[in-house]
Design a protein around this motif. Sequence first.
Motif, PDB file in Angstrom:
ATOM      1  N   LYS A 104       0.835  -1.215   0.000  1.00 23.39           N
ATOM      2  CA  LYS A 104       0.000   0.000   0.000  1.00 23.39           C
ATOM      3  C   LYS A 104       0.866   1.259   0.000  1.00 23.39           C
ATOM      4  N   GLU A 113       2.422   1.807  -3.342  1.00 21.27           N
ATOM      5  CA  GLU A 113       1.399   2.356  -4.238  1.00 21.27           C
ATOM      6  C   GLU A 113       1.241   3.867  -4.020  1.00 21.27           C
ATOM      7  N   LYS A 114       1.284   4.297  -2.742  1.00 24.69           N
ATOM      8  CA  LYS A 114       1.202   5.736  -2.454  1.00 24.69           C
ATOM      9  C   LYS A 114       2.389   6.483  -3.063  1.00 24.69           C
ATOM     10  N   THR A 127       4.084   5.695  -5.749  1.00 26.59           N
ATOM     11  CA  THR A 127       3.920   5.842  -7.207  1.00 26.59           C
ATOM     12  C   THR A 127       2.849   6.871  -7.545  1.00 26.59           C
ATOM     13  N   GLU A 128       1.885   7.069  -6.635  1.00 29.32           N
ATOM     14  CA  GLU A 128       0.884   8.111  -6.841  1.00 29.32           C
ATOM     15  C   GLU A 128       1.497   9.489  -6.621  1.00 29.32           C
ATOM     16  N   LEU A 129       2.364   9.591  -5.608  1.00 21.88           N
ATOM     17  CA  LEU A 129       3.027  10.869  -5.336  1.00 21.88           C
ATOM     18  C   LEU A 129       3.995  11.251  -6.451  1.00 21.88           C
ATOM     19  N   SER A 130       4.682  10.242  -7.006  1.00 23.03           N
ATOM     20  CA  SER A 130       5.682  10.486  -8.058  1.00 23.03           C
ATOM     21  C   SER A 130       5.426   9.530  -9.222  1.00 23.03           C
ATOM     22  N   PRO A 131       4.383   9.777 -10.015  1.00 23.70           N
ATOM     23  CA  PRO A 131       4.015   8.842 -11.084  1.00 23.70           C
ATOM     24  C   PRO A 131       5.079   8.664 -12.165  1.00 23.70           C
TER      25      PRO A 131
END
Length: 468
Positions: free
Chosen positions: A122, A125-126, A128-132
């Motif tokens: 989890k 995943e956060k 990769t959301e912060l730094s796509p």
Amino acid sequence: MNDYEVLGIKESADEKEVKRAYFRLVRQYSPEKDPEKFQQIRQAYENLKEGGGKKGPALKIPEDPFAGKMFQQIVDLYRRHDYESAIETAEEAIGYYGAWEGFLYYLALSQLENGNTGNAVKNFEKLTELSPDSLFFAQKLALSYMERGYGKKAHKAFEKAYGMGCREIDFLNDYAMNCWDRKDYARGMALLMELIKIGSVDRKKNMLPLMNAYAGLFRFCTSFACEQLEEIRQRFYSFLEDAVPYMAEYEDNLEDALCTIVYDLKKGRKFCMEDRKCICERLRRGLGSGKADAMWKNVENSMDRMLISNDDRLSDPWKAWNELLIAQEGEEKIDPSVVRFALLDFKLCILEEWPAIRAEIEVIRDNYPDFYDVIREYVETLGSTANIDYLRSKMKKDYERLGRYMSMGMYEEKYGKTQKQPDPGELWESDHNDYVEPCVRSQPKIGRNDPCPCGSGKKYKKCCGKGI
């Protein structure tokens, strides 16, 4: 257990030794068979690799002196393997400052090491959301899915990171392993071929991952109908040719890789004399005749032991005999009386199944010549003995004598419990009515140099009387 202990190396190990240990262990412990062990090995490798100078991205943290101190404390706790304290400190920092990359990253790594793989996933995943656009976090997410056992998600994450341009050798190797687990064989082979192309720019530096990649290619090729086997063979011969000048530096890892390759080729019944000839020629040029021949003997013996145990063409007594040889080659010594009893056990089972089991001798002779040398004398005795009943009674007498002190063997289990004579202590403590008639010889004693009564034509000491 620290990172060096996980990889089985000394703390003074250099980068080459770290890589050698890593590539040896990941072949033994796949994420599908032993995900926990794979996770430990992979994380230990990542820690030592990063500590050796290979840095990830600059992790973002708040521009606050206290935040910097907390971050350094988390890093220090992680490197000291105090993962619970690292998790607690990272969660405290996130609660105070928010979900910054640096705190999240080391929280996720610590959770992986502490066995909290679900929470680790989890948090990756956060990240990769912060730094796509971060290729580094995309790789880490794929690997965390793989370690968690989310094969399908890992496959998609690897594909995404690959599409973003990731072509690191370690990444390609991990992606290919995921393809193996997903049975995406064609894709896995393409990745390993790409790894070899990239790694071949500096063969000496990338010797370990290249050996690992060729071992993987042979495994893929022998696991499904593949038309590229001959091409891969020739590529591998060329690779060994190029590796001759620095082969001695990677002696142990080369033997490990050859064990994997020979095992897969023999298991798929694709191994041929040309393979043995081409590999041995190059080994002799790189290591010298003595070391090369010893290495090749170790490789073939080790692989044959494994293959015999799983060969469905062979009956249980042959496999049990082979298992005894494996045990004898181990570090612990086996009592000679136990070995003798076990051999009698296997030989009696073979005798009971003779001559139906005779056809299996050809399989052993053609595929496992070293094992055939071990069983040859007994096989020849069975083939030349005219009096099988005498041979059986002689062997059973020795078997029963030794069996009084052993647990039940295969022969008793398959063909019924043999009648054992109690020892003197048992006679004394038992009921006096349980009298056992003493054995009286009904025929003259056979001399050691007399012809054997079984009809083999050999002297008694060389045939049924051997070992007495």
